[in-house]
Design an enzyme around this catalytic site. Structure first.
Site, PDB file in Angstrom:
ATOM      1  CB  SER A   2      20.142  23.801 -14.539  1.00  0.00           C
ATOM      2  OG  SER A   2      19.587  23.896 -15.821  1.00  0.00           O
ATOM      3  NE  ARG A   3      27.703  23.198 -13.739  1.00  0.00           N
ATOM      4  CZ  ARG A   3      28.933  22.810 -13.467  1.00  0.00           C
ATOM      5  NH1 ARG A   3      29.939  23.624 -13.664  1.00  0.00           N
ATOM      6  NH2 ARG A   3      29.171  21.618 -12.998  1.00  0.00           N
ATOM      7  CB  VAL A   4      22.377  22.297 -20.278  1.00  0.00           C
ATOM      8  CG1 VAL A   4      21.906  21.259 -21.268  1.00  0.00           C
ATOM      9  CG2 VAL A   4      21.242  22.760 -19.389  1.00  0.00           C
ATOM     10  CB  ALA A   7      28.307  24.086 -19.305  1.00  0.00           C
TER      11      ALA A   7
END
Length: 142
Positions: A2-4, A7
């Site tokens: 997952s992107r956090v 980002a």
């Protein structure tokens, strides 16, 4: 995976969020300092006023999410001083009206930001036009 954090943001949000973070950090620092200062210069007072408006644009009514495109427009509007002449207690009313105005009268702005995922020159110009036009309609109505 997952992107956090940043980002996960579209480029348009990154373009406006950096300035927002900086101005809010400066506001928090000044607000804490100003509690102990009795005499503030004009620049400090203006920075505190802008900070109050920035806080207002970050408030969202419960169960009424604001699209990323509209968030970008509102953050741009506030961080570039277009809300400086709007009373703090009228910021929510102004931003709600501006969002409606953008969707109704400048749908190309919404389309451009959605497609390009950035705040390009054309989108910025459309947003500036919308802000100016909406302010005129608000002044006429007042």
């Amino acid at each position: 995976m997952s992107r956090v954090g940043s980002a996960a943001q579209i480029k348009a949000m990154k373009q406006v969020a950096g300035k927002l973070k900086l101005e809010l950090a400066q506001f928090d620092e000044l607000a804490a300092f100003s509690q102990f200062a009795s005499d503030l210069d004009k620049a400090t007072q203006l920075q505190l006023e802008r900070g109050r408006r920035l806080r207002e644009i970050l408030k969202q009514p419960q169960f009424s999410p604001i699209s990323v495109t509209e968030q970008v427009a509102l953050i741009y509007t506030a961080t570039n001083g277009f809300l400086d002449d709007v009373p703090v207690d009228k910021v929510l009313e102004f931003t709600t009206g501006l969002r409606r105005y953008l969707n109704t009268n400048k749908p190309k702005f919404i389309e451009l930001v959605k497609q390009e995922k950035k705040l390009g020159d054309e989108a910025t110009n459309l947003l500036k036009e919308a802000i100016a036009e909406y302010k005129q309609t608000m002044m006429a109505a007042a």
